[in-house]
Scaffold this active site. Structure first.
Site, PDB file in Angstrom:
ATOM      1  N   CYS A 243       1.911  50.201  47.044  1.00 49.56           N
ATOM      2  CA  CYS A 243       2.549  51.066  46.329  1.00 49.56           C
ATOM      3  C   CYS A 243       2.954  49.947  44.568  1.00 49.56           C
ATOM      4  O   CYS A 243       3.820  49.780  44.206  1.00 49.56           O
ATOM      5  CB  CYS A 243       3.390  51.895  46.051  1.00 49.56           C
ATOM      6  SG  CYS A 243       3.195  52.923  47.250  1.00 49.56           S
ATOM      7  N   ALA A 244       1.786  49.110  44.327  1.00 50.66           N
ATOM      8  CA  ALA A 244       1.672  47.856  43.678  1.00 50.66           C
ATOM      9  C   ALA A 244       2.380  48.276  42.569  1.00 50.66           C
ATOM     10  O   ALA A 244       2.779  47.646  41.889  1.00 50.66           O
ATOM     11  CB  ALA A 244       0.707  47.205  44.185  1.00 50.66           C
ATOM     12  N   PRO A 246       3.622  49.223  38.521  1.00 51.48           N
ATOM     13  CA  PRO A 246       3.281  47.769  37.761  1.00 51.48           C
ATOM     14  C   PRO A 246       3.436  46.499  37.580  1.00 51.48           C
ATOM     15  O   PRO A 246       2.618  46.193  36.630  1.00 51.48           O
ATOM     16  CB  PRO A 246       4.006  48.357  36.661  1.00 51.48           C
ATOM     17  CG  PRO A 246       5.561  48.241  36.615  1.00 51.48           C
ATOM     18  CD  PRO A 246       4.952  49.679  38.342  1.00 51.48           C
ATOM     19  N   GLY A 247       3.585  46.859  39.127  1.00 48.09           N
ATOM     20  CA  GLY A 247       3.375  44.751  39.719  1.00 48.09           C
ATOM     21  C   GLY A 247       4.526  43.827  39.660  1.00 48.09           C
ATOM     22  O   GLY A 247       4.628  42.891  40.326  1.00 48.09           O
ATOM     23  N   GLY A 248       5.804  44.726  39.284  1.00 46.66           N
ATOM     24  CA  GLY A 248       6.672  43.960  39.431  1.00 46.66           C
ATOM     25  C   GLY A 248       7.557  42.588  40.910  1.00 46.66           C
ATOM     26  O   GLY A 248       7.287  41.740  40.397  1.00 46.66           O
ATOM     27  N   LYS A 249       7.069  43.665  41.931  1.00 43.71           N
ATOM     28  CA  LYS A 249       7.450  43.197  43.382  1.00 43.71           C
ATOM     29  C   LYS A 249       6.389  42.447  43.777  1.00 43.71           C
ATOM     30  O   LYS A 249       6.640  41.366  44.254  1.00 43.71           O
ATOM     31  CB  LYS A 249       7.907  43.839  43.784  1.00 43.71           C
ATOM     32  CG  LYS A 249       9.024  45.024  43.373  1.00 43.71           C
ATOM     33  CD  LYS A 249       9.502  45.605  44.665  1.00 43.71           C
ATOM     34  CE  LYS A 249      10.873  46.718  43.934  1.00 43.71           C
ATOM     35  NZ  LYS A 249      10.293  47.712  42.844  1.00 43.71           N
ATOM     36  N   ASP A 289      -4.951  54.765  47.827  1.00 41.97           N
ATOM     37  CA  ASP A 289      -3.991  56.260  48.420  1.00 41.97           C
ATOM     38  C   ASP A 289      -3.729  56.326  49.492  1.00 41.97           C
ATOM     39  O   ASP A 289      -4.421  56.412  50.873  1.00 41.97           O
ATOM     40  CB  ASP A 289      -5.232  57.823  47.940  1.00 41.97           C
ATOM     41  CG  ASP A 289      -4.253  59.001  48.065  1.00 41.97           C
ATOM     42  OD1 ASP A 289      -2.859  58.937  48.812  1.00 41.97           O
ATOM     43  OD2 ASP A 289      -4.404  59.868  47.739  1.00 41.97           O
ATOM     44  N   ASP A 306       7.095  49.879  47.701  1.00 43.23           N
ATOM     45  CA  ASP A 306       8.147  50.770  46.925  1.00 43.23           C
ATOM     46  C   ASP A 306       7.618  52.329  46.330  1.00 43.23           C
ATOM     47  O   ASP A 306       7.038  52.054  45.228  1.00 43.23           O
ATOM     48  CB  ASP A 306       8.282  49.888  46.377  1.00 43.23           C
ATOM     49  CG  ASP A 306       8.845  49.673  44.857  1.00 43.23           C
ATOM     50  OD1 ASP A 306      10.310  49.943  45.600  1.00 43.23           O
ATOM     51  OD2 ASP A 306       8.552  49.422  43.870  1.00 43.23           O
ATOM     52  N   CYS A 359      14.476  53.368  44.091  1.00 43.11           N
ATOM     53  CA  CYS A 359      15.220  53.792  43.271  1.00 43.11           C
ATOM     54  C   CYS A 359      15.763  54.768  43.134  1.00 43.11           C
ATOM     55  O   CYS A 359      15.685  55.717  42.748  1.00 43.11           O
ATOM     56  CB  CYS A 359      14.786  53.508  42.366  1.00 43.11           C
ATOM     57  SG  CYS A 359      13.536  53.667  42.018  1.00 43.11           S
TER      58      CYS A 359
HETATM   59  C1  LIG Z   1       8.206  52.324  42.293  1.00 41.01           C
HETATM   60  S1  LIG Z   1       6.570  52.753  41.423  1.00 41.01           S
HETATM   61  C2  LIG Z   1       6.139  50.780  42.470  1.00 41.01           C
HETATM   62  C3  LIG Z   1       6.789  49.744  41.424  1.00 41.01           C
HETATM   63  C4  LIG Z   1       6.281  48.060  42.047  1.00 41.01           C
HETATM   64  N1  LIG Z   1       6.675  48.134  43.202  1.00 41.01           N
HETATM   65  C5  LIG Z   1       6.237  47.210  41.116  1.00 41.01           C
HETATM   66  O1  LIG Z   1       7.903  46.626  41.481  1.00 41.01           O
HETATM   67  O2  LIG Z   1       6.826  46.996  40.193  1.00 41.01           O
HETATM   68  C6  LIG Z   1       5.718  53.586  42.795  1.00 41.01           C
HETATM   69  C7  LIG Z   1       4.344  53.246  42.753  1.00 41.01           C
HETATM   70  O3  LIG Z   1       3.498  54.672  43.773  1.00 41.01           O
HETATM   71  C8  LIG Z   1       2.796  54.503  42.666  1.00 41.01           C
HETATM   72  N2  LIG Z   1       1.842  55.436  43.305  1.00 41.01           N
HETATM   73  C9  LIG Z   1       1.874  57.628  43.134  1.00 41.01           C
HETATM   74  N3  LIG Z   1       0.917  57.612  44.558  1.00 41.01           N
HETATM   75  C10 LIG Z   1       0.426  56.447  45.314  1.00 41.01           C
HETATM   76  C11 LIG Z   1      -0.603  56.766  46.635  1.00 41.01           C
HETATM   77  N4  LIG Z   1      -0.382  57.657  46.864  1.00 41.01           N
HETATM   78  N5  LIG Z   1      -0.776  55.448  46.877  1.00 41.01           N
HETATM   79  C12 LIG Z   1       0.022  53.946  46.684  1.00 41.01           C
HETATM   80  N6  LIG Z   1       0.892  54.258  45.558  1.00 41.01           N
HETATM   81  C13 LIG Z   1       0.270  55.586  45.060  1.00 41.01           C
HETATM   82  C14 LIG Z   1       2.772  54.726  41.410  1.00 41.01           C
HETATM   83  O4  LIG Z   1       1.178  55.453  40.366  1.00 41.01           O
HETATM   84  C15 LIG Z   1       3.500  53.690  40.714  1.00 41.01           C
HETATM   85  O5  LIG Z   1       2.891  52.928  39.954  1.00 41.01           O
END
Ligand SMILES: C[S@@+](CC[C@H](N)C(=O)[O-])C[C@H]1O[C@@H](n2cnc3c(N)ncnc32)[C@H](O)[C@@H]1O
Length: 435
Positions: A243-244, A246-249, A289, A306, A359
């Site tokens: 779940c990358a 916007p890419g921070g981690k 997905d 995440d 979070c």
């Molecule tokens: C908490 S954020 C992740 C933040 C990211 N790890 C960072 O540090 O920037 C959760 C992310 O999961 C994505 N997401 C939602 N549904 C998803 C799915 N079915 N598969 C993968 N990612 C998904 C969302 O678009 C969102 O960007």
């Protein structure tokens, strides 16, 4: 009289938040505020965040003065009223006449017919407000929906719940990680509260510096940074971030182990494009997905999940979330998280490590999801978060004066409440696959 740029921005942002489920912090940094001075942007931010934090007591004041439910009011009138009441009741340096006039003008821009109503209600409130002191009106417990605070009290105790609510009403620190020391003199930094490599910006606008614009500085909450460290990646690992965006981690993981092979997943094409722009070209961004079988033949040494969550640990940054959430959202999101983490765990090699984080402060997310994951696969075991945190402390990753590890852990998990170390609230479980 034209509406001032700060109130115009505040009004536009509040309307977007209300009508289109926008996020105030993104909107305040968007093109809506282009060309505004720093002072105007600051005042707009103060008004928007204040209105969103104190919405419940503000609405009670409006309802009493207008003698009709706020739900029945036209959106522009209600937002203009909220802005006016916030400035009169919660800010000390704005004359009531300015607060009233600016709100009337803002409402007029949207619909001239609303001006009379907004003017009458705010003038009534201004007359009552003259001798009410600010500190009489700010009880942090009024600033969250009662059902949400009740959940936190039941889970963490009354004092911890109140402390979290109080932090949600503060301006959170700007934490950064940087790959350069070359920052202009007007940027004043303080050490991190959790991480030796993190800094807190105590003065100056970091987002206007060359280093930030060049991608050498990332604004990222310290607890969020710590999640990436919990993976303890090695130099040539294969890393999956399920779940990358916007890419921070993912970007931090790349900075920690630049030679590792990184696969970053995000289903929505627009967010996948954002990820491609933000991550180094060596990272493979895959539009997939993660609730379904993932399209990889690789087994990964490290997997980060995440997951999308209620975000109840981030209410100081995202105050609008508290009014959008419904009591059963945590259950719905826990289902989604369970589907994602279960599929991501299939890609974890024997002996590899997975970190699942949210979070959120809700028990259905976090511990509830981990129980279901561990029950689904007997080869998966929980690694003590205290053990990993101690190892990070010995390696000098954590600051020397980090809060005691038993305050950062609960039941084998990493768990930090909002404000406990001037960070967002986060939960993480560290899981390994037996060989
Ligand atoms: C908490 S954020 C992740 C933040 C990211 N790890 C960072 O540090 O920037 C959760 C992310 O999961 C994505 N997401 C939602 N549904 C998803 C799915 N079915 N598969 C993968 N990612 C998904 C969302 O678009 C969102 O960007």
């Amino acid at each position: 009289m034209p509406v001032s740029p700060s109130r115009q921005l505040a009004f536009s942002v509040l309307m977007e938040v209300e009508l289109n489920e926008g996020y105030a912090s993104d909107l305040l940094h968007s093109s809506l505020g282009r060309g505004l001075s720093l002072a105007d942007r600051r005042l707009a931010t103060e008004i928007v965040m204040g209105v969103l934090r104190w919405r419940a007591p503000i609405d009670q004041i409006i309802q009493r003065a207008a003698n009709r439910p706020v739900e029945k009011m036209a959106a522009p009138a209600l937002q203009a009223l909220r802005m006016g009441v916030y400035q009169m009741r919660y800010l000390t340096r704005i004359p009531p006449s300015a607060a009233v006039d600016e709100s009337v003008e803002a409402a007029k821009l949207a619909d001239p017919k609303l001006a009379g109503f907004v003017n009458a209600v705010l003038r009534r409130i201004a007359r009552e407000t003259a001798d009410v002191k600010v500190e009489e009106k700010t009880d942090d417990n009024d600033s969250h929906p009662a059902w949400l605070l009740d959940r936190w009290r039941a889970r963490f105790g009354a004092d911890a719940a109140s402390a979290a609510a109080a932090y949600d009403n503060r301006v959170p620190p700007v934490a950064i990680r940087a790959t350069t020391e070359a920052l202009p003199g007007e940027i004043v930094l303080a050490p991190g509260r959790l991480l030796a490599a993190a800094r807190r910006v105590v003065e100056g606008d970091i987002t206007k510096t060359e280093a930030y614009l060049q991608g050498q500085v990332w604004v990222q909450d310290e607890a969020s940074q710590l999640i990436a460290h919990l993976l303890e990646p090695a130099a040539r690992d294969r890393i999956l971030d399920a779940c990358a965006a916007p890419g921070g981690k993912a970007a931090l993981l790349h900075a920690l182990v630049p030679e590792a092979a990184m696969v970053a997943v995000e289903p929505r094409p627009q967010r996948a494009r954002l990820l491609r722009r933000r991550l180094p070209p060596t990272a493979h961004v895959v539009a997939a997905d993660a609730t379904r079988e993932l399209p990889f033949r690789w087994q990964f040494d490290r997997v980060l999940v995440d997951a999308p969550c209620t975000g109840t640990g981030t209410l100081s940054r995202n105050p609008e979330i508290r009014w959008r959430l419904q009591p059963d959202d945590a259950v719905r999101l826990a289902e989604l998280q369970t589907a994602i983490v279960t599929h991501a765990a299939i890609a974890l090699r024997p002996g590899g490590r997975l970190v699942y984080s949210v979070c959120s402060l809700e028990a259905e997310e976090g511990p509830g999801v981990v129980s279901r994951l561990l029950a689904s696969d007997p080869k998966l075991t929980l690694v003590s978060a205290a053990r990993v945190l101690n190892s990070l402390r010995s390696a000098g990753v954590l600051v020397d004066n980090v809060p005691p590890i038993d305050q950062l852990t609960q039941g084998g998990f990493f768990q930090i409440l909002p404000g406990a170390a001037e960070t967002d609230g986060f939960f993480a479980a560290i899981i390994e696959r037996a060989r």
